[in-house]
Scaffold this motif. Structure first.
Motif, PDB file in Angstrom:
ATOM      1  N   ASN A 361      -8.723 -10.118  11.799  1.00 55.44           N
ATOM      2  CA  ASN A 361      -9.210 -10.244  10.425  1.00 55.44           C
ATOM      3  C   ASN A 361      -9.277  -8.881   9.735  1.00 55.44           C
ATOM      4  N   CYS A 362      -8.178  -8.122   9.781  1.00 60.18           N
ATOM      5  CA  CYS A 362      -8.045  -6.860   9.059  1.00 60.18           C
ATOM      6  C   CYS A 362      -6.567  -6.559   8.893  1.00 60.18           C
ATOM      7  N   SER A 363      -6.243  -5.747   7.908  1.00 56.73           N
ATOM      8  CA  SER A 363      -4.845  -5.433   7.628  1.00 56.73           C
ATOM      9  C   SER A 363      -4.339  -4.402   8.623  1.00 56.73           C
ATOM     10  N   PRO A 364      -3.112  -4.522   9.113  1.00 57.89           N
ATOM     11  CA  PRO A 364      -2.575  -3.555  10.077  1.00 57.89           C
ATOM     12  C   PRO A 364      -2.249  -2.230   9.400  1.00 57.89           C
ATOM     13  N   SER A 365      -2.168  -1.186  10.210  1.00 54.91           N
ATOM     14  CA  SER A 365      -1.785   0.121   9.683  1.00 54.91           C
ATOM     15  C   SER A 365      -0.279   0.332   9.723  1.00 54.91           C
ATOM     16  N   GLU A 366       0.449  -0.516  10.433  1.00 50.62           N
ATOM     17  CA  GLU A 366       1.905  -0.404  10.528  1.00 50.62           C
ATOM     18  C   GLU A 366       2.516  -1.788  10.530  1.00 50.62           C
ATOM     19  N   LEU A 398       6.443  -7.202   4.004  1.00 52.58           N
ATOM     20  CA  LEU A 398       5.109  -7.037   3.428  1.00 52.58           C
ATOM     21  C   LEU A 398       4.454  -8.383   3.141  1.00 52.58           C
ATOM     22  N   ARG A 399       5.294  -9.412   2.880  1.00 52.36           N
ATOM     23  CA  ARG A 399       4.753 -10.740   2.580  1.00 52.36           C
ATOM     24  C   ARG A 399       4.024 -11.356   3.769  1.00 52.36           C
ATOM     25  N   LEU A 400       4.148 -10.746   4.960  1.00 50.05           N
ATOM     26  CA  LEU A 400       3.480 -11.282   6.146  1.00 50.05           C
ATOM     27  C   LEU A 400       1.972 -11.098   6.072  1.00 50.05           C
ATOM     28  N   ILE A 401       1.515 -10.095   5.305  1.00 45.06           N
ATOM     29  CA  ILE A 401       0.083  -9.803   5.268  1.00 45.06           C
ATOM     30  C   ILE A 401      -0.509  -9.895   3.866  1.00 45.06           C
ATOM     31  N   CYS A 402       0.307 -10.070   2.829  1.00 42.04           N
ATOM     32  CA  CYS A 402      -0.214 -10.180   1.467  1.00 42.04           C
ATOM     33  C   CYS A 402       0.733 -11.029   0.623  1.00 42.04           C
ATOM     34  N   PHE A 403       0.257 -11.455  -0.550  1.00 44.74           N
ATOM     35  CA  PHE A 403       1.051 -12.289  -1.439  1.00 44.74           C
ATOM     36  C   PHE A 403       0.774 -11.866  -2.882  1.00 44.74           C
ATOM     37  N   PRO A 404       1.639 -12.241  -3.832  1.00 43.60           N
ATOM     38  CA  PRO A 404       1.446 -11.819  -5.226  1.00 43.60           C
ATOM     39  C   PRO A 404       0.139 -12.359  -5.796  1.00 43.60           C
ATOM     40  N   ALA A 405      -0.454 -11.538  -6.685  1.00 43.06           N
ATOM     41  CA  ALA A 405      -1.716 -11.921  -7.320  1.00 43.06           C
ATOM     42  C   ALA A 405      -1.814 -11.222  -8.668  1.00 43.06           C
ATOM     43  N   GLN A 406      -2.815 -11.641  -9.446  1.00 43.05           N
ATOM     44  CA  GLN A 406      -3.037 -11.012 -10.743  1.00 43.05           C
ATOM     45  C   GLN A 406      -3.501  -9.573 -10.548  1.00 43.05           C
ATOM     46  N   THR A 480       1.629   2.035  -0.880  1.00 41.45           N
ATOM     47  CA  THR A 480       2.237   3.332  -1.183  1.00 41.45           C
ATOM     48  C   THR A 480       3.468   3.574  -0.320  1.00 41.45           C
ATOM     49  N   LYS A 481       3.391   3.232   0.931  1.00 40.69           N
ATOM     50  CA  LYS A 481       4.542   3.408   1.823  1.00 40.69           C
ATOM     51  C   LYS A 481       5.711   2.525   1.395  1.00 40.69           C
ATOM     52  N   GLN A 482       5.414   1.267   1.062  1.00 38.45           N
ATOM     53  CA  GLN A 482       6.472   0.365   0.624  1.00 38.45           C
ATOM     54  C   GLN A 482       7.106   0.855  -0.681  1.00 38.45           C
ATOM     55  N   LEU A 483       6.303   1.379  -1.595  1.00 41.63           N
ATOM     56  CA  LEU A 483       6.850   1.908  -2.848  1.00 41.63           C
ATOM     57  C   LEU A 483       7.804   3.064  -2.575  1.00 41.63           C
ATOM     58  N   HIS A 599      -2.824   7.608   7.789  1.00 39.28           N
ATOM     59  CA  HIS A 599      -1.417   7.569   7.372  1.00 39.28           C
ATOM     60  C   HIS A 599      -1.288   7.970   5.905  1.00 39.28           C
ATOM     61  N   LEU A 600      -2.194   7.462   5.082  1.00 35.90           N
ATOM     62  CA  LEU A 600      -2.149   7.780   3.656  1.00 35.90           C
ATOM     63  C   LEU A 600      -2.379   9.270   3.424  1.00 35.90           C
ATOM     64  N   VAL A 601      -3.373   9.854   4.091  1.00 43.99           N
ATOM     65  CA  VAL A 601      -3.653  11.282   3.930  1.00 43.99           C
ATOM     66  C   VAL A 601      -2.462  12.114   4.404  1.00 43.99           C
ATOM     67  N   ILE A 602      -1.833  11.723   5.500  1.00 41.52           N
ATOM     68  CA  ILE A 602      -0.655  12.437   5.994  1.00 41.52           C
ATOM     69  C   ILE A 602       0.463  12.401   4.967  1.00 41.52           C
ATOM     70  N   MET A 603       0.717  11.237   4.368  1.00 39.24           N
ATOM     71  CA  MET A 603       1.767  11.132   3.356  1.00 39.24           C
ATOM     72  C   MET A 603       1.442  11.997   2.143  1.00 39.24           C
ATOM     73  N   LEU A 604       0.187  11.956   1.680  1.00 46.37           N
ATOM     74  CA  LEU A 604      -0.178  12.739   0.499  1.00 46.37           C
ATOM     75  C   LEU A 604      -0.054  14.232   0.774  1.00 46.37           C
ATOM     76  N   ILE A 605      -0.465  14.682   1.968  1.00 46.59           N
ATOM     77  CA  ILE A 605      -0.327  16.104   2.302  1.00 46.59           C
ATOM     78  C   ILE A 605       1.141  16.502   2.376  1.00 46.59           C
ATOM     79  N   SER A 606       1.978  15.645   2.962  1.00 44.05           N
ATOM     80  CA  SER A 606       3.406  15.967   3.071  1.00 44.05           C
ATOM     81  C   SER A 606       4.074  16.010   1.706  1.00 44.05           C
ATOM     82  N   LEU A 607       3.705  15.091   0.788  1.00 43.68           N
ATOM     83  CA  LEU A 607       4.267  15.124  -0.558  1.00 43.68           C
ATOM     84  C   LEU A 607       3.714  16.304  -1.358  1.00 43.68           C
ATOM     85  N   TRP A 608       2.455  16.627  -1.117  1.00 47.99           N
ATOM     86  CA  TRP A 608       1.820  17.735  -1.830  1.00 47.99           C
ATOM     87  C   TRP A 608       2.442  19.079  -1.435  1.00 47.99           C
TER      88      TRP A 608
END
Length: 757
Positions: A361-366, A398-406, A480-483, A599-608
């Protein structure tokens, strides 16, 4: 005719019509006289205990009265008498007397007499054991190799061996295949008990040191030991002969030639993908399963989707014992993760189908999976086969863990990604989340996770920026990773080689530190639950022992509410175990969230910092060293050690700092203050020109790499606000982190424009 005969030295007649058996006689210095002169101890079935100190007599003379040192009637039949070190705290000899339902240990002592009757002897009861079973015989000795004391083993009439450690009862074991009791003795040389079974066979039993007993869930009971099997082979002695160096040189050249040829043809690992013996491929279905294959999912959603993965194994050679293992990162799960095949013939293939779904009952990191095939390939020199492996990775939708919404305009956490190309419509890069019939200029998109949270993606109409926002920091990662991946794939198809993403905002360290504190607090709770469980378990066992003692007593005393206390302690143990289990589940979810935020912090530091692939690999190894953490080795202490190493090597500010050594042992810290300070200092030194590298040369030349005009990094919490090179954004200090939230780098006008649907 024998040269030697048994000559009478001393004899007497014991009582009248008394019965004796094998165990009723014992010879030892039972009174610890120190002279080394043994006494004769005799017990009878009539309950008489006698101790003699015989002296030689002339032929025809009667036994002297002083030869009988002691005679008492114990009122119960005496089955056996033995003398040994049976009392704790002393190595003196004591007398053990075995009755049908009781074992008594006495001290025999003598006092000097003042009259012609001689010395006076008496016995004193040291302790006794009431037996639950009728005794037959006993033996004693230093069981298990103990020193300075003797233990007693009693055999009951129904075949149970009861072991006593002097004043304490140790345990009992039943003899296998028992019918009638037989003689029992102890061999100190082999440290074993020897008896004769009802099948007229001599048996030896050895409660063995260092044996590990394991029981599997399918009922396989096994006793094993740690170590190696001894080699019983002894090389025969060779006859000495003179060495022929010419023959030795020729044999050496021949062997070197064989080794050289073998290394050319018997490579274990393939040199390239084209020459692989076995190739494994994984194909993920583009659509979700029409009927979900999710099993025992904990997700509180109406329906949990699943996706089919088709795995194909192609073999160019004979592959023996192929075994396929499929692994996905929890909380994702597969319907089947192990497959065993028959031997594969050359140019043959095997195909399996399985489904992946969200179980926890939580979203995966990968959203990644891995397939691994292990097999043996036979060769001429090794017909049994050389072990080899083949593997491949696959990406899940990505559709395995989420779906379109408003989409949602309000959010607690926002980050902005800059690009060097005009924004692309989401219809193009997210066709699985946007209806093609909608406007081609769609610039806002909502993602509803199965776990309940929501993330919104916006594209600015007036700038080349994308914003990702959500109420949870960890939910920003996968979107962010998918984008980034989909933008790179889109421009790669357009044959555009200069596309790049950058990040110029502030790193959301304060929000990241909150997730670290949440995870660490659960680790502290787990330690507290472990200590409380240990205390309650000790209390529970102590109450059990007292209750058993009361129940075994022939005249049991009142329980004094021990049963009530036992039941209450049992309920506490169960409640603590349930709480510990719930805390463990919460800690797993917290660690999964922490990995996503990392993972998010690593990506932001690498882009920064525009880090290279090698530098990003160092960053990932530093912040994500563990697939899962435990109480023995947790994420906090491991990451703190890795960051401290980088701060003292490639990110050091002086040679003096490089000389500092780290501790050799990792242990759970008391709090996270040091870790958070090191992470802040790590980002600060990157902002001032530090570069990640594992080579010692770059570490020693770090002072030259630093841009001119930069001062040394102060160690105090009042760090200066540092200007990021090439940008107007500023990295806040550690002291300011507690007051400042992450802010979008867009201007107010651009932000308002980006938020418009």
């Amino acid at each position: 005719m024998s040269l030697f005969k048994a000559r009478d030295w001393w004899s007497t007649i014991l009582g009248e019509k008394e019965e004796f058996d094998l165990g009723c006689l014992c010879v030892a210095d039972v009174d610890n006289s120190g002279s080394g002169q043994d006494k004769i101890i005799v017990g009878s079935y009539m309950g008489y205990l006698r101790i003699f100190n015989p002296h030689p007599v002339k032929p025809g003379d009667e036994v002297q009265p002083e030869d009988l040192l002691l005679e008492v009637q114990l009122r119960e039949p005496i089955l056996q008498v033995e003398v040994g070190k049976f009392v704790s705290g002393t190595e003196g000899l004591h007398l053990a007397v075995l009755h049908c339902r009781k074992l008594c240990v006495y001290a025999v002592s003598g006092t000097l007499g003042n009259v012609e009757h001689g010395n006076q002897y008496q016995i004193k009861l040291m302790y006794e054991h009431n037996l639950q079973r009728t005794a037959c015989n006993m033996t004693y000795g230093p069981f298990g190799g103990v020193k300075g004391r003797d233990l007693i083993c009693i055999q009951s009439m129904d075949g149970m061996l009861m072991l006593f450690e002097q004043e304490s009862y140790a345990f009992g074991r039943f003899l296998p295949g028992f019918l009638l009791p037989g003689p029992l003795t102890y061999s100190s040389r082999t440290d074993s008990f020897i008896t004769v079974s009802s099948c007229r066979q001599v048996e030896s039993y050895k409660d063995l040191k260092g044996v590990i007993v394991t029981l599997s869930d399918d009922g396989h009971l096994q006793c094993s030991y740690l170590g190696t099997d001894p080699s019983l082979f002894q090389a025969p002695k060779v006859d000495s002969r003179e060495i022929n160096y010419e023959e030795l040189d020729a044999e050496m050249k021949k062997l070197q030639k064989i080794i050289k040829e073998a290394t050319k043809t018997q490579d274990i690992l393939p040199k390239s993908e084209k020459h692989r013996d076995v190739i494994v491929t994984a194909e993920v279905s583009p659509d979700l399963d029409a009927e979900s294959q999710a099993i025992d999912s904990e997700v509180k959603a109406e329906s949990v989707p699943s996706v089919t993965v088709k795995i194909t194994i192609q073999s160019r050679v004979t592959a023996q014992k192929p075994n396929l293992a499929v692994c996905v990162q929890a909380p994702l799960a597969v319907t089947c993760d192990q497959f065993v095949f028959d031997d594969l013939e050359p140019d043959s293939s095997e195909t399996v189908m399985l489904s992946v779904f969200l179980k926890g009952n939580c979203s995966p990191s990968e959203l990644e999976g891995n397939c691994l095939v292990s097999y043996n390939r036979p060769t001429e020199l090794n017909p049994e086969g050389i072990p080899k492996v083949a593997e491949c990775n696959f990406s899940l939708p990505l559709r395995l863990i989420c779906f379109p919404a408003q989409p949602s305009k309000a959010a607690n956490h926002k980050i902005t990604i800059d690009t060097n190309k005009p924004p692309i419509s989401f219809v193009t890069i997210f066709p699985d989340f946007v209806d093609p019939s909608e406007d081609d200029q769609t610039n806002v998109l909502g993602f509803q996770f199965l776990t309940g949270s929501k993330t919104t993606l916006l594209a600015s109409k007036t700038s080349q920026r994308y914003r990702i926002q959500s109420d949870q920091l960890e939910d920003l990662w996968l979107i962010t990773k998918q984008l980034k991946l989909r933008l790179e794939e889109h421009f790669k198809k357009q044959n555009c080689k200069d596309f790049a993403c950058t990040f110029s905002g502030s790193i959301p360290l304060q929000e990241y530190f909150e997730l670290i504190d949440q995870h660490f607090e659960l680790r502290l709770n787990a330690e507290k639950f472990r200590e409380l469980l240990s205390e309650r378990a000790v209390q529970f066992r102590a109450i059990e022992r007292r209750l058993l003692t009361r129940f075994k007593d022939k005249t049991p005393a009142p329980l004094q509410h021990l049963d009530t206390l036992l039941e209450g302690t049992f309920r506490e143990v169960i409640a603590l175990a349930d709480a510990a289990e719930e805390n463990q589940a919460n800690m797993f979810q917290a660690f999964t969230k922490l990995k996503s935020a990392t993972h998010l912090v690593i990506m932001l530091i690498s882009l920064w910092q525009k880090l290279s692939a090698d530098q990003v690999a160092i960053l990932e190894a530093t912040f994500l060293p563990l697939a899962e953490d435990t109480q023995e080795l947790g994420w906090e202490e491991t990451v703190d050690a890795a960051i401290s190493y980088l701060l003292r090597t490639c990110l050091s500010k002086s040679s003096k700092e490089q000389a500092l050594t780290l501790g050799s042992q990792l242990c759970m810290p008391k709090d996270t203050s040091r870790l958070k300070k090191n992470i802040t200092l790590f980002c600060d030194r990157l902002a001032k020109g530090g570069r990640l590298s594992l080579s010692t040369e770059s570490a020693t030349q770090q002072a030259v790499v630093m841009p001119g005009g930069c001062t040394t990094i102060p160690e105090s919490d009042l760090e200066e606000r540092t200007v990021i090179p090439g940008s107007t954004a500023m990295l806040p200090s550690h002291g300011q982190m507690a007051k400042q939230k992450s802010k979008p780098a867009l201007s107010e006008d651009a932000a308002e424009e980006a938020e418009k649907p």
